[in-house]
Scaffold this motif. Structure first.
Motif, PDB file in Angstrom:
ATOM      1  N   PHE A 110       0.813  -1.223   0.000  1.00 26.87           N
ATOM      2  CA  PHE A 110       0.000   0.000   0.000  1.00 26.87           C
ATOM      3  C   PHE A 110       0.844   1.269   0.000  1.00 26.87           C
ATOM      4  CE2 PHE A 110      -3.036  -3.068   1.815  1.00 26.87           C
ATOM      5  CZ  PHE A 110      -4.112  -2.849   0.979  1.00 26.87           C
ATOM      6  N   THR A 111       2.164   1.132  -0.026  1.00 27.53           N
ATOM      7  CA  THR A 111       3.025   2.327   0.031  1.00 27.53           C
ATOM      8  C   THR A 111       4.109   2.275  -1.050  1.00 27.53           C
ATOM      9  OG1 THR A 111       4.392   1.232   1.700  1.00 27.53           O
ATOM     10  CG2 THR A 111       2.669   2.743   2.483  1.00 27.53           C
ATOM     11  N   GLY A 112       3.744   1.852  -2.241  1.00 24.42           N
ATOM     12  CA  GLY A 112       4.683   1.935  -3.352  1.00 24.42           C
ATOM     13  C   GLY A 112       5.320   0.644  -3.768  1.00 24.42           C
ATOM     14  N   GLY A 113       5.105  -0.434  -3.060  1.00 21.96           N
ATOM     15  CA  GLY A 113       5.646  -1.727  -3.449  1.00 21.96           C
ATOM     16  C   GLY A 113       7.163  -1.734  -3.516  1.00 21.96           C
ATOM     17  N   ALA A 114       7.708  -2.221  -4.646  1.00 21.70           N
ATOM     18  CA  ALA A 114       9.154  -2.341  -4.803  1.00 21.70           C
ATOM     19  C   ALA A 114       9.839  -0.991  -4.908  1.00 21.70           C
ATOM     20  CB  ALA A 114       9.472  -3.186  -6.036  1.00 21.70           C
ATOM     21  N   THR A 115       9.069   0.093  -5.168  1.00 19.70           N
ATOM     22  CA  THR A 115       9.679   1.434  -5.236  1.00 19.70           C
ATOM     23  C   THR A 115       9.870   2.040  -3.855  1.00 19.70           C
ATOM     24  OG1 THR A 115       7.523   2.538  -5.427  1.00 19.70           O
ATOM     25  CG2 THR A 115       8.564   1.770  -7.476  1.00 19.70           C
ATOM     26  N   ASN A 116       9.299   1.430  -2.821  1.00 19.73           N
ATOM     27  CA  ASN A 116       9.437   1.948  -1.464  1.00 19.73           C
ATOM     28  C   ASN A 116      10.866   1.702  -0.977  1.00 19.73           C
ATOM     29  OD1 ASN A 116       9.305   2.272   1.428  1.00 19.73           O
ATOM     30  ND2 ASN A 116       7.079   2.079   1.268  1.00 19.73           N
ATOM     31  N   PRO A 117      11.545   2.737  -0.459  1.00 17.34           N
ATOM     32  CA  PRO A 117      12.932   2.524   0.004  1.00 17.34           C
ATOM     33  C   PRO A 117      13.031   1.551   1.170  1.00 17.34           C
ATOM     34  CG  PRO A 117      12.130   4.696   0.661  1.00 17.34           C
ATOM     35  CD  PRO A 117      11.121   4.129  -0.306  1.00 17.34           C
ATOM     36  N   PHE A 118      11.925   1.259   1.840  1.00 23.50           N
ATOM     37  CA  PHE A 118      11.952   0.314   2.968  1.00 23.50           C
ATOM     38  C   PHE A 118      11.797  -1.142   2.513  1.00 23.50           C
ATOM     39  CE2 PHE A 118      11.017   4.224   5.181  1.00 23.50           C
ATOM     40  CZ  PHE A 118      11.726   4.089   6.354  1.00 23.50           C
ATOM     41  N   ALA A 147       9.286 -14.203  -3.020  1.00 24.68           N
ATOM     42  CA  ALA A 147       8.018 -14.247  -3.741  1.00 24.68           C
ATOM     43  C   ALA A 147       7.219 -12.961  -3.519  1.00 24.68           C
ATOM     44  CB  ALA A 147       7.215 -15.468  -3.292  1.00 24.68           C
ATOM     45  N   CYS A 148       7.184 -12.487  -2.282  1.00 26.25           N
ATOM     46  CA  CYS A 148       6.460 -11.240  -1.983  1.00 26.25           C
ATOM     47  C   CYS A 148       7.092 -10.052  -2.709  1.00 26.25           C
ATOM     48  CB  CYS A 148       6.441 -10.994  -0.481  1.00 26.25           C
ATOM     49  SG  CYS A 148       5.473 -12.187   0.461  1.00 26.25           S
ATOM     50  N   TYR A 149       8.419  -9.988  -2.675  1.00 29.60           N
ATOM     51  CA  TYR A 149       9.138  -8.902  -3.351  1.00 29.60           C
ATOM     52  C   TYR A 149       8.852  -8.947  -4.856  1.00 29.60           C
ATOM     53  CZ  TYR A 149      13.008  -5.589  -4.060  1.00 29.60           C
ATOM     54  OH  TYR A 149      13.771  -4.485  -4.364  1.00 29.60           O
ATOM     55  N   SER A 150       8.926 -10.144  -5.434  1.00 26.22           N
ATOM     56  CA  SER A 150       8.701 -10.276  -6.873  1.00 26.22           C
ATOM     57  C   SER A 150       7.281  -9.876  -7.249  1.00 26.22           C
ATOM     58  CB  SER A 150       8.963 -11.721  -7.305  1.00 26.22           C
ATOM     59  OG  SER A 150      10.289 -12.107  -6.987  1.00 26.22           O
ATOM     60  N   LEU A 151       6.318 -10.216  -6.418  1.00 26.07           N
ATOM     61  CA  LEU A 151       4.931  -9.850  -6.699  1.00 26.07           C
ATOM     62  C   LEU A 151       4.747  -8.343  -6.693  1.00 26.07           C
ATOM     63  CD1 LEU A 151       2.034 -10.855  -7.187  1.00 26.07           C
ATOM     64  CD2 LEU A 151       1.730 -10.889  -4.700  1.00 26.07           C
ATOM     65  N   MET A 152       5.458  -7.657  -5.786  1.00 24.58           N
ATOM     66  CA  MET A 152       5.310  -6.204  -5.695  1.00 24.58           C
ATOM     67  C   MET A 152       6.062  -5.466  -6.796  1.00 24.58           C
ATOM     68  SD  MET A 152       5.211  -5.301  -1.645  1.00 24.58           S
ATOM     69  CE  MET A 152       6.653  -6.266  -1.227  1.00 24.58           C
TER      70      MET A 152
END
Length: 461
Positions: A110-118, A147-152
């Motif tokens: 909900f806060t940018g997915g893979a683009t989120n610096p966190f 898997a979660c990272y790849s989905l985002m």
């Protein structure tokens, strides 16, 4: 924080090991989760005012509330473990970290997915998992995180910025905050946990040293008990001779007997006293007598010493084939054989067959899977009832010739410590065959045979 080790039972080698390691890990996860939730709450309150980022508050607050409920349940679970004296399993700790990774993934979605610096916040969680879980669980969590990272990378809710032109600055500031938070987590949790693991390793080393000390003391106790059993025979011989001498001294008809008439008795007493001294010397010089010796070099001396214990008995010993060149732990094997031969001699004496020689045969059973060295003591005594044979050596029991069975119990214990066992069989001509079976040692344990090695067959002259 509470101590990392649980109360222990004295005298147990495992008592100084931190048996509540998993419980302490769960407790640290519990408090770390509260700290992270506090950081999330601060970001929710200040993100829009400080960074100009408009967040979707409804789903983020719902995720934060679910995390709080789950952490309260975790607190109750910890109390349950503490009150019942239980310990969380690795699967339970894995479930805890799986929930944390899921909450992180939901927040990032909900806060940018893979683009989120966190998004690199997955790494501290996996570092914690690597510190407290087996590698299979860590691999499973790493696969789940990937898997979660790849989905985002494909599906996420983009961030809503007041000023998109400042996106790079916001991203750099977020990366800095991510680094500070990650470094703090690793320093506080992983480094502290590594210290606990180092402390546990040190305590394990102390436990091993204590086990070695206890094993040495136990071995000394076993040897002392065996020596006490062995020394009973020469002392009994001395008692018999002393009684005969006292009776002769009290007999008026023998009052004029010269001392030289008792020379054989005095020589026997000297032999028995020397035998007692040698037995006690073996207890003192355990380090030397425990050294391995070739059977053909050891057997003659052993037979001679045993004959001193039983001057009226005869013993014929022989080594068959390759067994002569094998090394043997002379001290313990000698103690076991002495007990077996003593019992065999007493049994033959009780049966009135003392003129028949005892036989000691040593052979190698060449089994490819497990070569076995076999010592067989054969007598023509009273034999052993089948009702007693099954329990012989398991506990002291009275024998047919007056013994208490303590020696056989010690012999069985010593044989089992050496990886072998004792067994008793009926002899086809009457009597018993006592069999000591030991794993055959390697020929490389001793140097080559000496040209002065004793013969393979020995018997009293």
């Amino acid at each position: 924080m509470p101590p990392d080790t649980a109360p222990s039972r004295p005298g147990s080698a495992t008592s100084i090991i931190p048996v509540r390691h998993n419980l302490m890990s769960l407790r640290r996860l519990f408090w770390l989760r509260w700290a992270l939730m506090g950081g999330q709450a601060v970001l929710l309150v200040s993100c829009e005012a400080v960074a100009g980022v408009i967040l979707p508050y409804s789903p983020l607050l719902a995720i934060l509330s679910l995390q709080a409920v789950f952490n309260l349940l975790t607190g109750l679970r910890m109390r349950m473990h503490t009150s019942r004296g239980g310990m969380p399993s690795d699967a339970e700790l894995m479930g805890q970290l799986m929930v944390d990774l899921t909450a992180l993934s939901a927040n990032l979605f909900f806060t940018g997915g893979a683009t989120n610096p966190f998004v690199s916040f997955y790494l501290p969680g996996l570092a914690i998992a690597a510190a407290i879980l087996p590698w299979r669980n860590v691999i499973a969590l790493a696969a789940y995180a990937m898997a979660c990272y790849s989905l985002m990378l494909i599906e996420y809710v983009p961030l809503n910025l007041h000023n998109p032109d400042n996106a790079i600055n916001y991203h750099l500031a977020g990366m800095w905050l991510n680094f500070v938070a990650s470094a703090t987590m690793i320093a506080v949790f992983v480094a502290r946990l590594s210290g606990v693991l180092r402390q546990r390793d040190a305590e394990l080393n102390l436990a091993r040293e204590q086990l070695l000390r206890d094993a040495r003391i136990e071995a000394l106790n076993d040897q002392a008990a065996a020596v006490a059993h062995e020394i009973g025979t020469p002392l009994a011989t001395l008692a018999v001779i002393a009684g005969e001498l006292r009776a002769d001294a009290a007999d008026p008809r023998l009052a004029t007997t010269h001392v030289c008439a008792y020379l054989p008795d005095l020589q026997t007493m000297e032999q028995q006293l020397e035998l007692c001294k040698s037995i006690l010397a073996r207890l003192r010089d355990d380090h030397e007598t425990a050294a391995a010796q070739r059977i053909d070099a050891w057997l003659d001396g052993y037979v001679e010493r045993w004959q001193l214990r039983h001057p009226h008995a005869r013993l014929e010993a022989n080594v068959i084939g390759e067994a002569a060149a094998l090394p043997v732990e002379a001290a313990r094997v000698g103690q076991i054989l002495t007990i077996l031969l003593d019992n065999a001699a007493r049994s033959q004496l009780a049966a009135g067959h003392e003129q028949i020689p005892l036989r000691l045969a040593i052979a190698l059973e060449d089994n490819r899977a497990l070569p076995t060295l076999i010592f067989r003591v054969t007598d023509r005594g009273l034999g052993i009832p089948k009702s007693q044979r099954a329990r012989l050596g398991e506990a002291p029991m009275t024998s047919m010739h007056g013994g208490q069975g303590i020696g056989v119990y010690l012999a069985q214990s010593a044989a089992q410590q050496m990886g072998g066992r004792l067994a008793w069989h009926d002899h086809h001509e009457g009597g018993t065959v006592a069999e000591l079976r030991l794993p055959a040692p390697s020929l490389a344990a001793l140097p080559a045979a000496s040209p002065f090695a004793s013969p393979l067959t020995t018997s009293p002259r």
